[in-house]
Design a protein around this motif. Structure first.
Motif, PDB file in Angstrom:
ATOM      1  N   UNK A 384       0.787  -1.228   0.000  1.00 20.18           N
ATOM      2  CA  UNK A 384       0.000   0.000   0.000  1.00 20.18           C
ATOM      3  C   UNK A 384       0.817   1.275   0.000  1.00 20.18           C
ATOM      4  N   UNK A 385       2.097   1.203   0.348  1.00 17.70           N
ATOM      5  CA  UNK A 385       2.912   2.420   0.355  1.00 17.70           C
ATOM      6  C   UNK A 385       3.780   2.547  -0.893  1.00 17.70           C
ATOM      7  N   UNK A 386       4.280   1.432  -1.423  1.00 18.15           N
ATOM      8  CA  UNK A 386       5.094   1.489  -2.644  1.00 18.15           C
ATOM      9  C   UNK A 386       4.261   1.353  -3.910  1.00 18.15           C
ATOM     10  N   UNK A 387       3.025   0.911  -3.798  1.00 17.98           N
ATOM     11  CA  UNK A 387       2.106   0.953  -4.910  1.00 17.98           C
ATOM     12  C   UNK A 387       2.335  -0.071  -5.993  1.00 17.98           C
ATOM     13  N   UNK A 388       2.230  -1.361  -5.680  1.00 17.17           N
ATOM     14  CA  UNK A 388       2.302  -2.405  -6.706  1.00 17.17           C
ATOM     15  C   UNK A 388       1.705  -3.686  -6.148  1.00 17.17           C
ATOM     16  N   UNK A 389       1.391  -4.584  -7.074  1.00 17.25           N
ATOM     17  CA  UNK A 389       0.877  -5.912  -6.746  1.00 17.25           C
ATOM     18  C   UNK A 389       1.878  -6.958  -7.216  1.00 17.25           C
ATOM     19  N   UNK A 390       1.973  -8.043  -6.456  1.00 22.08           N
ATOM     20  CA  UNK A 390       2.752  -9.218  -6.851  1.00 22.08           C
ATOM     21  C   UNK A 390       1.809 -10.414  -6.812  1.00 22.08           C
ATOM     22  N   UNK A 391       1.590 -11.053  -7.952  1.00 20.91           N
ATOM     23  CA  UNK A 391       0.692 -12.192  -8.051  1.00 20.91           C
ATOM     24  C   UNK A 391       1.461 -13.405  -8.548  1.00 20.91           C
ATOM     25  N   UNK A 392       1.219 -14.539  -7.905  1.00 18.94           N
ATOM     26  CA  UNK A 392       1.901 -15.764  -8.323  1.00 18.94           C
ATOM     27  C   UNK A 392       1.402 -16.196  -9.703  1.00 18.94           C
ATOM     28  N   UNK A 393       2.308 -16.787 -10.457  1.00 19.17           N
ATOM     29  CA  UNK A 393       2.012 -17.198 -11.829  1.00 19.17           C
ATOM     30  C   UNK A 393       1.434 -18.615 -11.836  1.00 19.17           C
ATOM     31  N   UNK A 394       0.246 -18.735 -12.428  1.00 20.75           N
ATOM     32  CA  UNK A 394      -0.402 -20.035 -12.512  1.00 20.75           C
ATOM     33  C   UNK A 394      -1.769 -19.904 -13.128  1.00 20.75           C
ATOM     34  N   UNK A 395      -2.463 -21.042 -13.301  1.00 21.79           N
ATOM     35  CA  UNK A 395      -3.804 -21.005 -13.889  1.00 21.79           C
ATOM     36  C   UNK A 395      -4.764 -20.177 -13.010  1.00 21.79           C
ATOM     37  N   UNK A 396      -5.784 -19.517 -13.620  1.00 16.52           N
ATOM     38  CA  UNK A 396      -6.088 -19.529 -15.065  1.00 16.52           C
ATOM     39  C   UNK A 396      -5.380 -18.446 -15.858  1.00 16.52           C
ATOM     40  N   UNK A 397      -4.680 -17.523 -15.187  1.00 13.70           N
ATOM     41  CA  UNK A 397      -4.033 -16.439 -15.927  1.00 13.70           C
ATOM     42  C   UNK A 397      -2.861 -16.946 -16.759  1.00 13.70           C
ATOM     43  N   UNK A 398      -2.172 -18.007 -16.301  1.00 13.70           N
ATOM     44  CA  UNK A 398      -1.021 -18.549 -17.000  1.00 13.70           C
ATOM     45  C   UNK A 398      -1.224 -20.041 -17.194  1.00 13.70           C
ATOM     46  N   UNK A 399      -0.588 -20.549 -18.213  1.00 15.57           N
ATOM     47  CA  UNK A 399      -0.644 -21.989 -18.479  1.00 15.57           C
ATOM     48  C   UNK A 399       0.140 -22.739 -17.402  1.00 15.57           C
ATOM     49  N   UNK A 400      -0.231 -23.994 -17.131  1.00 14.81           N
ATOM     50  CA  UNK A 400       0.521 -24.757 -16.116  1.00 14.81           C
ATOM     51  C   UNK A 400       2.001 -24.873 -16.427  1.00 14.81           C
ATOM     52  N   UNK A 401       2.365 -24.835 -17.714  1.00 12.62           N
ATOM     53  CA  UNK A 401       3.793 -24.919 -18.056  1.00 12.62           C
ATOM     54  C   UNK A 401       4.551 -23.675 -17.612  1.00 12.62           C
ATOM     55  N   UNK A 402       3.865 -22.518 -17.523  1.00 13.42           N
ATOM     56  CA  UNK A 402       4.522 -21.283 -17.099  1.00 13.42           C
ATOM     57  C   UNK A 402       4.608 -21.160 -15.590  1.00 13.42           C
ATOM     58  N   UNK A 403       3.784 -21.881 -14.879  1.00 11.39           N
ATOM     59  CA  UNK A 403       3.815 -21.807 -13.431  1.00 11.39           C
ATOM     60  C   UNK A 403       2.590 -22.446 -12.826  1.00 11.39           C
ATOM     61  N   UNK A 404       2.738 -22.953 -11.623  1.00 16.48           N
ATOM     62  CA  UNK A 404       1.634 -23.553 -10.870  1.00 16.48           C
ATOM     63  C   UNK A 404       1.492 -22.854  -9.532  1.00 16.48           C
ATOM     64  N   UNK A 405       1.565 -21.526  -9.581  1.00 18.43           N
ATOM     65  CA  UNK A 405       1.517 -20.702  -8.377  1.00 18.43           C
ATOM     66  C   UNK A 405       2.698 -21.067  -7.477  1.00 18.43           C
ATOM     67  N   UNK A 406       2.426 -21.481  -6.250  1.00 19.09           N
ATOM     68  CA  UNK A 406       3.498 -21.873  -5.330  1.00 19.09           C
ATOM     69  C   UNK A 406       3.316 -23.332  -4.943  1.00 19.09           C
ATOM     70  N   UNK A 407       4.357 -24.098  -5.121  1.00 18.57           N
ATOM     71  CA  UNK A 407       4.320 -25.539  -4.862  1.00 18.57           C
ATOM     72  C   UNK A 407       5.441 -25.877  -3.884  1.00 18.57           C
ATOM     73  N   UNK A 408       5.134 -26.758  -2.947  1.00 17.95           N
ATOM     74  CA  UNK A 408       6.148 -27.184  -1.985  1.00 17.95           C
ATOM     75  C   UNK A 408       5.710 -28.429  -1.250  1.00 17.95           C
ATOM     76  N   UNK A 409       6.196 -28.563  -0.058  1.00 19.16           N
ATOM     77  CA  UNK A 409       5.927 -29.757   0.753  1.00 19.16           C
ATOM     78  C   UNK A 409       5.580 -29.317   2.161  1.00 19.16           C
ATOM     79  N   UNK A 410       4.939 -30.236   2.878  1.00 18.58           N
ATOM     80  CA  UNK A 410       4.651 -30.004   4.286  1.00 18.58           C
ATOM     81  C   UNK A 410       5.948 -29.966   5.093  1.00 18.58           C
TER      82      UNK A 410
END
Length: 844
Positions: A384-410
């Motif tokens: 809110x102070x620097x004025x930008x958004x950061x969104x993870x890359x993944x469906x539906x905005x991006x194809x699964x080959x470009x990214x699957x948002x955030x993936x990891x393990x427990x």
């Protein structure tokens, strides 16, 4: 007693460690410190009071498409002026939430809409949301894409003294940190969603109440943002917030002196039920935390909600940086791995299967699932102070080959993977230790120790020492991975101790050779700059004949005696210096060893600190640094190649040791460069690994070529000092070399071999140029056949590989005795003397 320069090095090393281990004290002192802490607690207590007295909708800033407030009427008498109407836009009396703070709250609704869209894409509508993980403790990573807000903001757009009066800012006029300017980058999130944390409702009977009844729970996370395409910097921050387990949603925020994020978090939620549950939870937990802080003002002065890790100076002189809101949505588990179809069994059975997996991970009972599904999340970050958004890359905005948002393990799987790697690394180091012990058993004589490269052993010892230091430091802070850390610490210490002993033995044998080389360089420098002699020899004095060459074994140093003898012969009136015949004492050797180990320690510490600093470099620079460091580390056989050429030695180390050490030292590197699911989430780089592995195996093939073709095969003669050639070309007319070896020439009617000297028959032109002579090897007493070139003919295999292989069958000593190559090499492993005449032999 150590030399003065040794003391200087030790003092410099101590000062460097002290400077790196300490940080400047920027605190206000014992008197002013508690006052500043009390003032901060007063501000936070006021913020908590604001949270208690507000309701849903009390924070309703003007949005992008909303019209501004009506301006006050103008040009009217004071008596006719109507009272100013109440603004339809609402702000909070919290730092960063006020209208005059000028934060980009006009994009707040855009942030909320994006959060709801992310949740709908992941789990569906709230009334029929798909079951997800109830405990989100784990590590995830992915890529983000940056978008701008409706109006830009810069650090010059704010007046920090008005936003947070009474706070002294460090570098307020400089650019703010954590400002991601690139189009995309990496994000790593480590969540701590403990089930023992505070919940809403507060008291839960876990034997009766289902976990789905838990409305909200405290959550914290450590977020690392890599601005790959922008500044190239990497920032790590701490965020605190609330997790709604049933919906799988989380909202976290940073908190600082210019942004009361945790106190205004309920007003940033997307739903009224989220607001009510988070407000009730935070009212209770924040009050408890502030009460505890107020009772320990002198002893506990760290802000519990600070976003800066391991920086005590932030409590006194904070540094301005961008603030973040982080919304996370947990995705449903992969159905093919879970093995439960919600369309057939219903969502209740899916939730029951998820609960069984979580219980087994936390409290193992031996009924583990075949495969543990991955932990997948999507996230939206808003500054809110620097004025930008950061969104993870993944469906539906991006194809699964470009990214699957955030993936990891427990978290349990992450710790299991880390422990498995540490145990595997301990086994690798143990294998290196066993290979080193076997090689030390084979390399136990001065002759064999003189062949081993001192710098190759130094590189191995340096790597083992750095591994021991890193493992010991990790063991101090390790909890769940303590046993694997202690195992690798113990094994690496043993490897380092054995390597130190082996290096000391090599130094003891090769140190006289280094002193001879140093004296030779001094003679060459003295001959290049001659000084006028005080005495002139008589004109009729007889010239001293040149002394015959003396062969010095590698484990003896009698150059001092030779120099003394020559000095006494040339100048009988001046006695030789007393130091000319003084051999190095044990104290001198220990001092030299301490200097070497001190340099290795300094190099190791410098590399460790430089590697820690490289973690925050631009990704391209960081990758280039580690690739260069590993390339230098995997060049460990290059000094041995040079040593073989210099000593004219075909092989110094066993192939078991060379190949085994190469494979074992390459395995940990392959784990990070090849495996995509490594516990450190390092990006695989197959090209770099192929270059590193290829360079290592190229060195091994060079060692193989030196063993087969000779260490100086293909090397110009003028590049290295002359060395005795044990595999010479034998000619019948070679009088300069003193003729053929003793006993090789015999009459054809010798009783031992009627064909003792026979000419090869046939039409082959090359065979007519050589005779095959035979002799009994004095070591094995077997017949040795030696090709000898006839007088007047040239070598038919001169410069070729065939001639090299033919000459590898025999070895000729300077005393003109000839033996089988294998026999004499085995003999010279223990004695540098001729088996027949006991003359000294040059080291092999």
């Amino acid at each position: 007693m150590p030399q003065p320069q040794d003391n200087a090095r030790a003092i410099l090393l101590i000062l460097l460690i002290f400077w790196l281990a300490t940080s400047p004290d920027s605190g206000p002192g014992l008197i002013a410190g508690p006052t500043l802490i009390k003032n901060r607690l007063i501000r936070q207590r006021h913020s908590l009071g604001v949270l208690n007295s507000t309701q849903w909708g009390d924070f309703s800033p003007r949005l992008v498409d909303d019209p501004p407030d009506d301006p006050p009427p103008e040009d009217k008498p004071e008596s006719e002026t109507e009272p100013e109407p109440e603004s339809k836009y609402k702000y909070l009396n919290l730092t960063g939430f006020r209208k005059e703070d000028k934060y980009v709250w006009e994009d707040l609704q855009r942030f909320k809409d994006r959060c709801e869209e992310w949740s709908a894409n992941a789990v569906g509508i709230p009334e029929a949301a798909a079951p997800v993980w109830q405990n989100a403790t784990g590590v995830v990573h992915g890529w983000w894409q940056r978008t701008n807000t409706s109006s830009p903001r810069y650090h010059s757009s704010y007046n920090l003294s008005e936003i947070s009066p009474g706070v002294t800012w460090a570098g307020s006029n400089s650019d703010w940190g954590r400002n991601a300017t690139g189009a995309e980058g990496k994000i790593n999130v480590r969540l701590e969603d403990n089930e023992d944390a505070a919940t809403e409702p507060e008291k839960i009977d876990k034997t009766i109440l289902e976990k789905a009844i838990i409305k909200a729970r405290e959550v914290a996370g450590t977020v690392t943002i890599d601005d790959v395409e922008g500044t190239g910097s990497s920032w790590e921050m701490r965020l605190h917030g609330v997790h709604w387990p049933r919906q799988g949603s989380m909202l976290l925020t940073t908190t600082s002196e210019k942004f009361a994020g945790i106190f205004g978090l309920p007003h940033l939620t997307t739903r009224p039920d989220f607001f009510e549950s988070s407000k009730a939870l935070l009212n209770r937990t924040l009050d408890k935390a502030l009460t505890r802080k107020e009772q320990h003002t002198f002893t506990d002065q760290i802000d519990p909600w600070t976003s800066t890790l391991d920086s005590p100076g932030e409590a006194w002189n904070p540094t301005a940086h961008c603030e973040y809101l982080l919304y996370i949505q947990i995705h449903p588990l992969e159905q093919d791995i879970l093995g439960v179809q919600p369309s057939l069994t219903g969502p209740e059975n899916v939730a029951k299967a998820i609960q069984d997996i979580e219980d087994e991970l936390r409290f193992p009972q031996g009924t583990g699932h075949r495969r543990i599904p991955r932990l997948q999340m999507s996230a939206v970050m808003f500054s809110p102070d620097c004025g930008f958004f950061l969104e993870t890359k993944g469906p539906p905005a991006f194809a699964p080959a470009d990214g699957k948002h955030m993936v990891g393990v427990k978290q349990e799987i992450f710790l299991h993977n880390a422990s498995t790697f540490l145990l595997g690394l301990a086994l690798v180091v143990f294998g290196q230790l066993q290979l080193l012990k076997l090689q030390m058993r084979e390399t136990s004589t001065p002759s064999t120790l003189g062949r081993v490269s001192f710098y190759t052993s130094c590189m191995m010892l340096l790597a083992d020492g750095m591994l021991f230091t890193g493992a010991a430091a990790w063991s101090f802070s390790a909890s769940t991975t303590l046993l694997p850390s202690l195992a690798i610490t113990c094994v690496s210490f043993l490897s380092m101790a054995v390597g130190t002993f082996f290096l000391a033995e090599i130094h003891k044998v090769q140190e006289p050779e280094w002193r001879r080389q140093e004296r030779e360089r001094e003679r060459q420098s003295a001959s290049a700059n001659p000084t006028p002699s005080r005495q002139t020899p008589a004109p009729n004095s007889p010239r001293t004949p040149p002394s015959p060459p003396i062969i010095i074994p590698s484990d003896q140093d009698i150059d001092a005696e030779i120099a003394e003898s020559e000095t006494n012969n040339n100048n009988a009136t001046l006695p030789a210096p007393a130091t000319a015949t003084t051999p190095p004492s044990a104290q001198t050797i220990r001092t030299q060893l301490s200097n070497i180990f001190g340099r290795l320690l300094f190099i190791g510490i410098s590399i460790l600190f430089l590697s820690l600093a490289a973690a925050s470099w631009r990704p391209s620079f960081r990758s280039a640094y580690f690739n260069t460091l590993l390339f230098a580390y995997l060049s460990l056989w290059f000094p041995q190649i040079y040593r073989n050429i210099y000593r004219n030695c075909r092989r110094a180390l066993s192939w078991r040791f060379v190949v085994g050490q190469s494979v074992l030292r390459l395995l940990p590197i392959a784990y990070f460069y090849v495996l995509p699911n490594n516990f450190a989430f390092a990006e695989p780089d197959l090209t770099a690994f192929a270059v590193l592995a290829g360079w290592l195996w190229l060195q091994i093939w060079i060692l193989v070529a030196q063993n087969i073709l000779g260490p100086r095969f293909g090397v110009p003669k003028g590049w290295m000092p002359e060395a005795w050639e044990y595999h010479p070309v034998l000619r019948e007319d070679n009088l300069e070399a003193g003729g053929l070896p003793i006993g090789l020439v015999s009459a054809p009617t010798s009783p031992t071999s009627p064909d003792r000297s026979r000419s090869s028959s046939g039409d082959d032109k090359d065979k007519k140029r050589t005779n095959t002579h035979t002799i009994d090897c004095a070591i094995c007493r077997e017949v040795l056949e030696v090709p000898v070139i006839k007088a007047g003919f040239e070598d038919p295999t001169a410069g070729g590989v065939a001639g090299v292989f033919a000459r590898r069958m025999y070895m000729v000593t300077p005393c003109r005795h000839i033996f089988h190559s294998a026999c004499l090499e085995g003999w010279m492993r223990f004695r540098l003397q001729c088996p027949i005449c006991r003359e000294e032999l040059p080291p092999l």
